[in-house]
Design a protein around this motif. Structure first.
Motif, PDB file in Angstrom:
ATOM      1  N   ILE A   9      -1.265  -7.470 -12.078  1.00 17.32           N
ATOM      2  CA  ILE A   9      -2.586  -5.791 -11.315  1.00 17.32           C
ATOM      3  C   ILE A   9      -3.673  -6.254 -10.941  1.00 17.32           C
ATOM      4  CG2 ILE A   9      -3.461  -3.812 -11.936  1.00 17.32           C
ATOM      5  CD1 ILE A   9      -0.713  -2.939 -12.424  1.00 17.32           C
ATOM      6  N   LEU A  10      -4.101  -7.456 -11.884  1.00 23.96           N
ATOM      7  CA  LEU A  10      -5.214  -7.557 -12.191  1.00 23.96           C
ATOM      8  C   LEU A  10      -5.652  -8.903 -11.348  1.00 23.96           C
ATOM      9  CD1 LEU A  10      -5.990  -7.984 -16.645  1.00 23.96           C
ATOM     10  CD2 LEU A  10      -7.061  -6.604 -14.470  1.00 23.96           C
ATOM     11  N   LEU A  73      -3.778   0.438  -0.027  1.00 25.16           N
ATOM     12  CA  LEU A  73      -2.490  -0.837   0.072  1.00 25.16           C
ATOM     13  C   LEU A  73      -2.735  -1.745  -2.098  1.00 25.16           C
ATOM     14  CD1 LEU A  73      -0.139  -2.404   0.480  1.00 25.16           C
ATOM     15  CD2 LEU A  73      -2.396  -4.606   0.795  1.00 25.16           C
ATOM     16  N   ILE A  74      -3.850  -1.080  -2.276  1.00 22.54           N
ATOM     17  CA  ILE A  74      -3.923  -1.752  -3.964  1.00 22.54           C
ATOM     18  C   ILE A  74      -3.879  -0.703  -4.616  1.00 22.54           C
ATOM     19  CG2 ILE A  74      -5.752  -3.054  -5.582  1.00 22.54           C
ATOM     20  CD1 ILE A  74      -7.209  -4.022  -3.376  1.00 22.54           C
ATOM     21  N   LEU A  75      -3.865   0.233  -4.446  1.00 24.25           N
ATOM     22  CA  LEU A  75      -3.996   1.688  -5.186  1.00 24.25           C
ATOM     23  C   LEU A  75      -2.928   1.896  -5.359  1.00 24.25           C
ATOM     24  CD1 LEU A  75      -4.899   4.587  -6.474  1.00 24.25           C
ATOM     25  CD2 LEU A  75      -4.406   5.478  -4.188  1.00 24.25           C
ATOM     26  N   VAL A  76      -1.453   2.031  -3.853  1.00 21.77           N
ATOM     27  CA  VAL A  76      -0.328   1.658  -4.074  1.00 21.77           C
ATOM     28  C   VAL A  76       0.235   0.615  -5.350  1.00 21.77           C
ATOM     29  CG1 VAL A  76       1.656   1.482  -2.792  1.00 21.77           C
ATOM     30  CG2 VAL A  76       0.472   3.273  -1.973  1.00 21.77           C
ATOM     31  N   VAL A  77       0.185  -0.697  -5.401  1.00 25.85           N
ATOM     32  CA  VAL A  77       0.360  -1.588  -5.934  1.00 25.85           C
ATOM     33  C   VAL A  77       0.249  -1.318  -6.966  1.00 25.85           C
ATOM     34  CG1 VAL A  77       0.383  -3.880  -6.349  1.00 25.85           C
ATOM     35  CG2 VAL A  77       0.591  -3.172  -3.910  1.00 25.85           C
ATOM     36  N   ASN A  78      -1.037  -0.605  -7.656  1.00 27.34           N
ATOM     37  CA  ASN A  78      -1.407  -0.559  -8.808  1.00 27.34           C
ATOM     38  C   ASN A  78       0.284   1.039  -9.740  1.00 27.34           C
ATOM     39  OD1 ASN A  78      -2.546  -2.362  -9.875  1.00 27.34           O
ATOM     40  ND2 ASN A  78      -4.491  -1.319  -8.265  1.00 27.34           N
TER      41      ASN A  78
END
Length: 94
Positions: A9-10, A73-78
């Motif tokens: 995630i990071l 996209l970043i929110l969905v991955v997180n």
């Protein structure tokens, strides 16, 4: 497993967030799009940068849309990583 998910995630967040080094190290592309997978394709941060530099109102709107897409996209991955982590913890009984 927890440390691997956290590191992933990071890494994704840092890679998506640090666009300045990406912009300085990749070649400049035109604003034409290629459907051939053998040709180079601009990254989303580069596309945002090029659209912002154009100064046209329609392209500024596209830049904001691309920035929003990148954030989503970043929110969905997180969220996906957190859901996967919770499921793996339940399976192990933690």
């Amino acid at each position: 497993a927890n440390s691997i998910v956290t590191a992933t995630i990071l890494a994704v967040a840092r890679g998506a967030g640090e666009t300045a080094p990406v912009l300085m190290t990749i070649p400049t592309f035109g604003l034409t799009y290629q459907l051939n997978p053998g040709h180079a394709v601009p990254t989303v941060p580069l596309e945002i940068w090029q659209l912002l530099n154009s100064g046209l109102t329609s392209e500024l709107q596209q830049a904001w849309g691309a920035a929003f897409l990148l954030m989503i996209l970043i929110l969905v991955v997180n969220i996906g990583a957190r859901v996967w982590l919770r499921r793996s913890e339940r399976k192990r009984g933690l």
